[in-house]
Enzyme design. Structure first.
Site, PDB file in Angstrom:
ATOM      1  CG  HIS A 128      33.280  51.806  12.470  1.00 18.41           C
ATOM      2  ND1 HIS A 128      32.815  50.813  13.318  1.00 18.41           N
ATOM      3  CD2 HIS A 128      33.051  51.354  11.226  1.00 18.41           C
ATOM      4  CE1 HIS A 128      32.345  49.814  12.595  1.00 18.41           C
ATOM      5  NE2 HIS A 128      32.473  50.117  11.323  1.00 18.41           N
ATOM      6  NE  ARG A 145      40.975  44.416  12.857  1.00 14.89           N
ATOM      7  CZ  ARG A 145      42.064  43.710  12.539  1.00 14.89           C
ATOM      8  NH1 ARG A 145      42.928  44.196  11.665  1.00 14.89           N
ATOM      9  NH2 ARG A 145      42.294  42.549  13.081  1.00 14.89           N
ATOM     10  N   PRO A 185      48.277  52.158  11.926  1.00 17.67           N
ATOM     11  CG  PRO A 185      47.488  53.820  13.295  1.00 17.67           C
ATOM     12  CD  PRO A 185      47.387  52.379  13.063  1.00 17.67           C
ATOM     13  CD  GLU A 186      54.414  49.715  10.616  1.00 15.61           C
ATOM     14  OE1 GLU A 186      55.612  49.784  10.915  1.00 15.61           O
ATOM     15  OE2 GLU A 186      53.977  48.998   9.714  1.00 15.61           O
ATOM     16  NE  ARG A 190      65.916  39.758  24.394  1.00 14.58           N
ATOM     17  CZ  ARG A 190      64.754  40.246  24.798  1.00 14.58           C
ATOM     18  NH1 ARG A 190      63.644  39.835  24.236  1.00 14.58           N
ATOM     19  NH2 ARG A 190      64.715  41.130  25.752  1.00 14.58           N
TER      20      ARG A 190
END
Length: 270
Positions: free
Chosen positions: A91, A110, A2-3, A151
């Site tokens: 899970h 995961r 998820p973002e 940067r």
DNA sequence: CTAAGGACCTGTCGGC
DNA sequence: TGCCGACAGGTCCTTA
């Protein structure tokens, strides 16, 4: 997985089931996530009343009268509502049981996600050094421009750095740079202010559109309502290697930056 | 300070 | 059909 849009979609999905509910108990089947689930979760969460469900960056904050549960979904995590007696899958690591008979279930194959307890969430070590919210007021082109001076890192990695701005993950970084017409390999410090203004706008636009579509489901994301996100159909470059650019028909290019896949159009993005 | 690479995990997919 | 490597939505930590 998820973002920001997917976390926000999850937040909206669970919020109505959780707010004002009393927590009846917590069932932890697997404590070994990215960090071991805080012991304080077991002791402090039961008996609390949930006052709100917020999001900071990609963290879900379950606020209660006595403190906050800080939940991160990592790469493969999801949260959803089940009836309390629904058998758990392999899970399904944590259930937060509610007096309504529902439970908030955390599934994370995961195990890159995490669950912490804090009585001062904004100063928690995971949250205190985060950059501004991309949909908030402090985030704009001038901010990005200022932070990027000197940067040399590629701009794609720059906008994925949570110390700069939060919530922009691998999908939306590529998508935003396409929308702004910026080559992802360009050094962050060598981009002028007007282009950063376009980029900040693009980030906001892409994230908002995705939230409206319920997020992006590539393989296994489902919102709190169990529905997949519809933003995948609107992706311009992500996961479209060799497919024609939707603007100019040139094949989309795939490269690797910082060990992550990047997609862009060589003609439209300079 | 910045930047780059490794580490943490399991599941799935494509190629042979 | 079966095996094996590559890869996956995140991000902290170590090293240079």
């Amino acid at each position: 997985m998820p973002e920001l849009p997917e976390v926000e979609t999850s937040r909206r999905g669970i919020e109505p089931y959780v707010v004002d509910q009393k927590i009846a108990g917590v069932r932890i089947r697997e404590r070994r996530l990215r960090w071991p689930v805080d012991r304080e979760i077991d002791d402090h969460l039961p008996g609390q009343i949930v006052t709100s469900v917020d999001r900071r960056a990609k963290y879900l904050l379950i606020n209660t009268t006595g403190g906050t549960a800080i939940l991160h979904l990592g790469m493969s995590g999801s949260v959803f509502i089940v009836d309390r007696d629904t058998p758990a899958g392999v899970h399904d690591h944590v259930d937060i049981e509610l007096e309504s008979g529902h439970a908030l279930r955390l599934r994370d194959p995961r195990r890159f996600g995490s669950l912490h307890w804090s009585d001062d969430a904004s100063n928690h070590w995971l949250l205190k050094d985060l950059g501004p919210e991309p949909l908030g007021d402090e985030f704009d082109g001038e901010y990005l421009w200022g932070r990027s001076r000197g940067r040399r890192v590629a701009v794609k990695q720059f906008i994925m750095n949570a110390g700069i701005v939060v919530g922009v993950g691998n999908i939306y970084a590529s998508e935003s740079l396409f929308l702004a017409g910026i080559n992802p390999k360009r050094a962050a410090g060598r981009i002028a202010l007007p282009r950063y203004e376009a980029l900040a706008d693009a980030i906001r636009t892409v994230l908002q559109k995705s939230i409206r579509a319920g997020g992006t489901t590539l393989r296994d994301f489902y919102g709190g309502d169990g529905e997949p996100g519809n933003f995948r159909q609107e992706l311009q470059v992500y996961d479209r290697a060799d497919d024609p650019c939707r603007h100019c028909d040139q094949p989309i290019t795939a490269i690797v930056q910082g060990q992550r896949a990047t997609y862009y159009c060589k003609r439209c993005q300079t």
